[in-house]
Design a protein around this motif. Structure first.
Motif, PDB file in Angstrom:
ATOM      1  N   LEU A 160     -12.915  -7.497  43.187  1.00 34.62           N
ATOM      2  CA  LEU A 160     -11.917  -7.150  41.586  1.00 34.62           C
ATOM      3  C   LEU A 160     -11.455  -8.086  41.384  1.00 34.62           C
ATOM      4  CD1 LEU A 160      -8.969  -4.604  41.773  1.00 34.62           C
ATOM      5  CD2 LEU A 160     -11.559  -4.450  41.049  1.00 34.62           C
ATOM      6  N   PRO A 161     -11.756  -8.820  39.922  1.00 36.85           N
ATOM      7  CA  PRO A 161     -11.168 -10.998  39.629  1.00 36.85           C
ATOM      8  C   PRO A 161     -10.063 -10.505  39.774  1.00 36.85           C
ATOM      9  CG  PRO A 161     -12.224  -8.542  37.831  1.00 36.85           C
ATOM     10  CD  PRO A 161     -11.385  -7.948  38.383  1.00 36.85           C
ATOM     11  N   ASP A 162      -9.745 -11.782  39.075  1.00 38.22           N
ATOM     12  CA  ASP A 162      -8.155 -12.489  39.242  1.00 38.22           C
ATOM     13  C   ASP A 162      -7.847 -12.015  38.232  1.00 38.22           C
ATOM     14  OD1 ASP A 162      -5.731 -13.845  39.989  1.00 38.22           O
ATOM     15  OD2 ASP A 162      -6.987 -15.709  39.008  1.00 38.22           O
ATOM     16  N   PHE A 163      -6.464 -10.995  38.680  1.00 42.84           N
ATOM     17  CA  PHE A 163      -5.271 -10.619  38.354  1.00 42.84           C
ATOM     18  C   PHE A 163      -4.193 -11.924  38.731  1.00 42.84           C
ATOM     19  CE2 PHE A 163      -7.936  -6.737  38.869  1.00 42.84           C
ATOM     20  CZ  PHE A 163      -7.846  -7.020  37.471  1.00 42.84           C
ATOM     21  N   SER A 164      -4.175 -12.860  38.171  1.00 40.65           N
ATOM     22  CA  SER A 164      -3.082 -13.600  38.280  1.00 40.65           C
ATOM     23  C   SER A 164      -2.121 -14.213  36.742  1.00 40.65           C
ATOM     24  CB  SER A 164      -2.915 -15.314  38.727  1.00 40.65           C
ATOM     25  OG  SER A 164      -4.245 -15.664  38.186  1.00 40.65           O
ATOM     26  N   LEU A 206      -7.338 -13.905  27.067  1.00 44.21           N
ATOM     27  CA  LEU A 206      -6.836 -13.991  28.473  1.00 44.21           C
ATOM     28  C   LEU A 206      -8.487 -13.694  29.168  1.00 44.21           C
ATOM     29  CD1 LEU A 206      -3.045 -12.521  29.366  1.00 44.21           C
ATOM     30  CD2 LEU A 206      -3.700 -14.761  29.052  1.00 44.21           C
ATOM     31  N   LYS A 207      -8.850 -14.291  29.888  1.00 40.39           N
ATOM     32  CA  LYS A 207      -9.784 -13.912  30.349  1.00 40.39           C
ATOM     33  C   LYS A 207      -9.931 -13.082  31.552  1.00 40.39           C
ATOM     34  CE  LYS A 207     -13.982 -15.748  32.957  1.00 40.39           C
ATOM     35  NZ  LYS A 207     -14.729 -17.599  33.362  1.00 40.39           N
ATOM     36  N   ILE A 208     -11.120 -12.109  31.471  1.00 39.96           N
ATOM     37  CA  ILE A 208     -11.389 -10.664  32.455  1.00 39.96           C
ATOM     38  C   ILE A 208     -12.621 -11.639  32.965  1.00 39.96           C
ATOM     39  CG2 ILE A 208     -11.861  -8.380  33.225  1.00 39.96           C
ATOM     40  CD1 ILE A 208      -8.744  -8.879  31.869  1.00 39.96           C
ATOM     41  N   GLY A 209     -11.986 -11.979  34.515  1.00 38.14           N
ATOM     42  CA  GLY A 209     -13.396 -12.459  35.372  1.00 38.14           C
ATOM     43  C   GLY A 209     -14.249 -11.309  35.764  1.00 38.14           C
ATOM     44  N   SER A 210     -14.902 -11.782  36.623  1.00 35.72           N
ATOM     45  CA  SER A 210     -16.085 -10.489  36.997  1.00 35.72           C
ATOM     46  C   SER A 210     -16.574  -9.569  38.509  1.00 35.72           C
ATOM     47  CB  SER A 210     -17.974 -10.939  37.464  1.00 35.72           C
ATOM     48  OG  SER A 210     -18.205 -12.101  36.675  1.00 35.72           O
ATOM     49  N   ALA A 211     -16.291  -8.707  38.267  1.00 33.91           N
ATOM     50  CA  ALA A 211     -15.869  -7.304  39.402  1.00 33.91           C
ATOM     51  C   ALA A 211     -17.628  -8.212  40.429  1.00 33.91           C
ATOM     52  CB  ALA A 211     -16.229  -5.908  39.223  1.00 33.91           C
ATOM     53  N   LYS A 250     -27.637  -7.627  48.598  1.00 34.95           N
ATOM     54  CA  LYS A 250     -28.074  -8.868  47.326  1.00 34.95           C
ATOM     55  C   LYS A 250     -26.578  -8.354  46.502  1.00 34.95           C
ATOM     56  CE  LYS A 250     -30.016  -8.719  42.587  1.00 34.95           C
ATOM     57  NZ  LYS A 250     -31.101  -8.315  42.004  1.00 34.95           N
ATOM     58  N   VAL A 251     -26.148  -9.283  45.972  1.00 36.34           N
ATOM     59  CA  VAL A 251     -24.788  -9.460  44.654  1.00 36.34           C
ATOM     60  C   VAL A 251     -24.428  -8.402  43.405  1.00 36.34           C
ATOM     61  CG1 VAL A 251     -22.698 -10.192  44.423  1.00 36.34           C
ATOM     62  CG2 VAL A 251     -23.377 -11.179  46.367  1.00 36.34           C
ATOM     63  N   TYR A 252     -23.842  -7.926  43.602  1.00 37.88           N
ATOM     64  CA  TYR A 252     -24.079  -7.623  41.266  1.00 37.88           C
ATOM     65  C   TYR A 252     -22.311  -8.187  40.659  1.00 37.88           C
ATOM     66  CZ  TYR A 252     -28.152  -4.832  43.417  1.00 37.88           C
ATOM     67  OH  TYR A 252     -29.731  -4.601  44.187  1.00 37.88           O
ATOM     68  N   LYS A 253     -22.381  -8.050  39.640  1.00 33.90           N
ATOM     69  CA  LYS A 253     -21.731  -8.213  39.584  1.00 33.90           C
ATOM     70  C   LYS A 253     -21.382  -8.509  38.003  1.00 33.90           C
ATOM     71  CE  LYS A 253     -23.083 -13.437  38.117  1.00 33.90           C
ATOM     72  NZ  LYS A 253     -22.109 -14.759  38.613  1.00 33.90           N
TER      73      LYS A 253
END
Length: 380
Positions: free
Chosen positions: A59-63, A103-108, A115-118
């Motif tokens: 999950l993205p950073d939720f700080s 506020l930014k919601i980053g990538s999951a 292979k990395v999917y995001k």
């Protein structure tokens, strides 16, 4: 939440997807206030039995948010049309913004077959709710407005939360007539007074309203979930006024607590001492033993371990001494029980306390200190 997750899973089952891996991150809307809850949903679909998920969903950073809850659902189906196995997972988390702004919601992220999917990052807009102080702009010249400000952060049951009581008025003399503060009595919240010392009166040049801190409390919630804090009452001359209420969100303690856990939340230590430890003691002669609970948290007498009576000795009710310091952030110090124990038989005896464990909010786990013991050589 479970019904919503099931609905999303069924919706995904009804949609044909030709991509072998599809991951998506969505929010229920894009505009919020600082008091709103954000429903964030991550969906992952993997088509094909040969596709192996090598990592959990990261999950993205939720700080920038408080985490208020979460849930997940997983489902595997077989599509007879394409003759492929489909694995679907839905993860939902409830967030609350800590601050206003964009506020930014980053990538999951997820890794499948090397292979990395995001997902694509995006922003949400969070508006700040006007502070309660602005309500005093409508005050008549001599009216007093009472406001309770509860620190807005996640806590566990029996973990302290700071509450500040402030009075507002356009008339300085009205603040001087403010008296008789009465805190509410709630079964699920304990009010612990910290200070009734009044701060200096401050004047807002914009609104021409004077304000003064009149009390500070520590609140100890005693159950998990959304708790409504009742208003605080006070008097201005012959009139009764009351503050606003407040809501407090309390996280659940982890399951599978030790049997000795009695709602002690904080950081604690247990000591057992005796001035006669190295002395020869006769049967029937009294022994002085002190059991001390010290640390920081919801320190109360009911948490103190007790000495268990056995056939080897008799225990008399203890004298309790408290040395507790209360600040606007915590309660710390020690509670001591002075026992008199009389041995009833000769030989080697051990005096045991009851077992003690506590939950550490810092480590987010239970810590079992067990029982403490002290031994004596008893002579005839």
């Amino acid at each position: 939440m479970s019904n919503r997750l099931l609905y999303i899973v069924l919706l995904w089952c009804s949609v044909q997807s030709y991509a072998q891996v599809n991951i998506e991150l969505l929010t229920n809307k894009r505009e919020y206030t600082t008091k709103d809850l954000i429903e964030l949903t991550v969906t992952l679909e993997i088509n094909g039995a040969d596709m192996v998920q090598e990592t959990p969903i990261r999950l993205p950073d939720f700080s920038q948010f408080y985490e208020r809850g979460s849930g997940s659902s997983k489902n595997s189906v077989f599509d007879p049309v394409t003759n492929t196995a489909i694995s679907q997972m839905v993860y939902q988390i409830i967030l609350q913004p800590k601050n206003s702004g964009n506020l930014k919601i980053g990538s999951a992220l997820v890794k499948v077959n090397g292979k990395v999917y995001k997902t694509e990052p995006f922003e949400i807009s969070v508006a700040d709710i006007k502070s309660p102080e602005r309500a005093v702009n409508r005050l008549p010249s001599a009216e007093v407005y009472l406001n309770m400000e509860v620190e807005d952060r996640e806590v566990y049951p029996f973990q302290p939360v700071k509450a500040v009581l402030k009075a507002y008025s356009r008339d300085f003399n009205s603040l001087r007539k403010f008296k008789n503060i009465i805190q509410p009595r709630q079964k699920n919240v304990e009010f612990f007074p910290v200070s009734f010392s009044r701060s200096d009166i401050e004047l807002d040049r914009y609104s021409q309203v004077a304000s003064q801190t009149v009390a500070v409390y520590l609140l100890f919630p005693e159950e998990a979930g959304l708790i409504m804090i009742d208003p605080i009452m006070a008097s201005v001359e012959t009139e009764r006024i009351k503050s606003n209420g407040a809501d407090l969100r309390v996280k659940r303690l982890p399951a599978e607590s030790p049997l000795s856990f009695k709602n002690a939340v904080g950081e604690f230590k247990i000591e057992i001492t005796s001035p006669q430890k190295e002395q020869n003691i006769e049967v029937g002669k009294p022994i002085n033993i002190t059991v001390k609970l010290k640390g920081e948290g919801n320190l109360t007498k009911k948490l103190l371990p007790v000495i268990k009576e056995t056939e080897q000795y008799k225990v008399f009710p203890p004298k309790i001494r408290q040395n507790i310091k209360t600040t606007s952030e915590s309660v710390s110090g020690s509670i001591e029980a002075d026992y008199v124990v009389v041995p009833t038989q000769a030989g080697r005896i051990e005096v045991h306390t009851s077992e003690f464990s506590y939950f550490s909010p810092e480590k987010e786990r239970y810590i079992d200190l067990g029982a403490k013991a002290i031994s004596y050589n008893i002579l005839t």
